[in-house]
Design an enzyme around this catalytic site. Structure first.
Site, PDB file in Angstrom:
ATOM      1  N   ARG A 129     -10.188 -12.031   1.526  1.00  0.00           N
ATOM      2  CA  ARG A 129     -11.040 -13.108   1.010  1.00  0.00           C
ATOM      3  C   ARG A 129     -10.340 -14.457   1.144  1.00  0.00           C
ATOM      4  NH1 ARG A 129     -11.477  -9.659  -4.070  1.00  0.00           N
ATOM      5  NH2 ARG A 129     -11.026  -8.212  -2.387  1.00  0.00           N
ATOM      6  N   LYS A 141       0.827  -1.194   0.000  1.00  0.00           N
ATOM      7  CA  LYS A 141       0.000   0.000   0.000  1.00  0.00           C
ATOM      8  C   LYS A 141       0.870   1.255   0.000  1.00  0.00           C
ATOM      9  CE  LYS A 141      -3.361  -2.328   3.016  1.00  0.00           C
ATOM     10  NZ  LYS A 141      -4.651  -2.213   2.337  1.00  0.00           N
TER      11      LYS A 141
END
Length: 221
Positions: free
Chosen positions: A167, A93
């Site tokens: 996920r 990020k």
């Protein structure tokens, strides 16, 4: 309680910290508890959680609390994403806002706090809480874009972006819950910033494959 956990610094709030909070709850309310570490996760085939964790020196934990407050009815599983720090991994990020990634275990905090209420009030429910917890870090051992892993449910997953780690850990947590008899599942996660972009903080994005269960959640909300 959930806010307190989310706001803790990531050097204190490790997966083992969340496991110890669950142990404290289990002792206080006489709950069933199971905490899986790397060896048990490997033996159970929980390779997606292990894949996300492999870039960090901090070991993963899969944490389950259960209270059998009703017999013969449905078994509800509350599943929480417990990424105690999310750098994004190899798909790292931006530095701006990186410190906020200590809050990527907000789903775990929510289900842990909810479970304490359920246990304290002795609600007549067969309910379990499952938290998949680890750090998502970049290192020489981190998972890479292009890697393929086989989850506990038997499906293979190609990693395209290591930032999409939530996920992965949730898939293994859901398989764990199903293996232990869950008939209804609600999972909570800080899963995608796109939801906040789309609707801000006025509402929560939700996806369901069970209209009857969703209607009850909607009514409660």
């Amino acid at each position: 309680r959930a806010r307190e956990w989310v706001n803790l610094p990531p050097n204190q709030k490790t997966p083992e910290f969340l496991a110890e909070e669950a142990r404290r709850m289990a002792r206080r309310y006489e709950l069933e508890i199971e905490v899986l570490g790397p060896e048990e996760l490997r033996a159970g085939g929980y390779n997606l959680l292990l894949a996300v964790a492999q870039g960090s020196s901090v070991p993963a934990r899969l944490i389950c609390l259960r209270r059998k407050g009703a017999e013969g009815g449905p078994t509800l599983a509350l599943i929480g994403k417990g990424i105690t720090f999310d750098s994004g991994g190899i798909s790292i990020k931006k530095a701006e806002g990186m410190h906020k990634m200590k809050g990527d275990m907000g789903g775990a905090a929510a289900v842990l706090a909810a479970f304490e209420v359920i246990a304290a009030r002795r609600l007549p429910l067969d309910v379990m809480m499952v938290i998949a917890s680890c750090e998502n870090m970049p290192s020489g051992t981190a998972m890479k874009p292009g890697d393929v892993f086989t989850g506990a449910g038997g499906k293979t997953v190609e990693v395209v972006n290591t930032y999409a780690e939530g996920r992965l850990v949730l898939a293994d947590a859901i398989t764990y819950a199903i293996r232990r008899g869950a008939t209804h599942i609600v999972d909570l996660a800080t899963l995608t910033g796109a939801a906040a972009v789309a609707i801000g903080h006025a509402a929560t994005a939700a996806v369901s494959n069970d209209d009857a269960l969703w209607a009850r959640v909607w009514e409660a909300a």
